[in-house]
Enzyme design. Sequence first.
Site, PDB file in Angstrom:
ATOM      1  N   SER A 145       4.860   6.947  98.389  1.00  0.00           N
ATOM      2  CA  SER A 145       4.079   6.530  99.554  1.00  0.00           C
ATOM      3  C   SER A 145       4.881   5.509 100.345  1.00  0.00           C
ATOM      4  O   SER A 145       5.718   4.783  99.785  1.00  0.00           O
ATOM      5  CB  SER A 145       2.760   5.898  99.093  1.00  0.00           C
ATOM      6  N   TYR A 158      -1.117  -0.906  94.026  1.00  0.00           N
ATOM      7  CA  TYR A 158      -0.681   0.426  94.434  1.00  0.00           C
ATOM      8  C   TYR A 158       0.761   0.404  94.940  1.00  0.00           C
ATOM      9  O   TYR A 158       1.597   1.220  94.532  1.00  0.00           O
ATOM     10  CB  TYR A 158      -1.614   0.967  95.519  1.00  0.00           C
TER      11      TYR A 158
END
Length: 235
Positions: A145, A158
């Site tokens: 990501s 995250y």
Amino acid sequence: MSNQRLKDRIALITGASRGIGRAVALAYAREGAQVLLLARTRKALEEVDDAIKAEGGSAILIPLNLAHGPKIDALGPSLYERFGRLDILVGNAAMLGRLSPLTHVPSEHWERVLAVNLTANWRLIRTLDPLLHRSDAGRVIFVTSSGAHDGEAYWAPYSVSKAALEALAKTYASETAGRSVRVNLIDPGEVATSLRAEAFPGNDPSTPRQPDELAEIFVKLALPETNETGQTFRG
């Protein structure tokens, strides 16, 4: 179909019950692969299995919580007994965790996000490496990501897990250089997934791309003729 690009390849996909994992599983099955679907919930996996069977494909269900390390460790020996090799690993499963200031993240949330997003993928590499090397062209694909690089406020668990995942994948790529295994990452960008809906509950889910729009890049990186390794591809 004679032109199936992944005919008879054995592919394990984590997070296969929904979103990107589901789309990849369906695409691989259409291309002739024997897909192994891994996710926590059997019922959700059965729905993907039904969709694959409706198109004439074949799937094997592996209900497994990636936070349970010893069960991951047992996966390699189990697959070796059944197949003797693994051609494709797609490490897609991930969780968001709580969005909050670093100093407010509960330790159990931090540990669980790192366990699923990072440590589980290390365990998968460790247990599946012998099977990938028994393939004539082992292909490993991890989903990363932009959050791995942005340092955006409140996303620490995250973001840290994805940054570490990139380091893990590139290290594995270096260690397998010159052999038959190729290891790459895909950054899918903005895609309509449950994780994105959790992070941005007020956003229109129809605005980002749909998961099936990413299927082709996952197919290409799984092909035996793909030689790139240690790279990050934008979905």
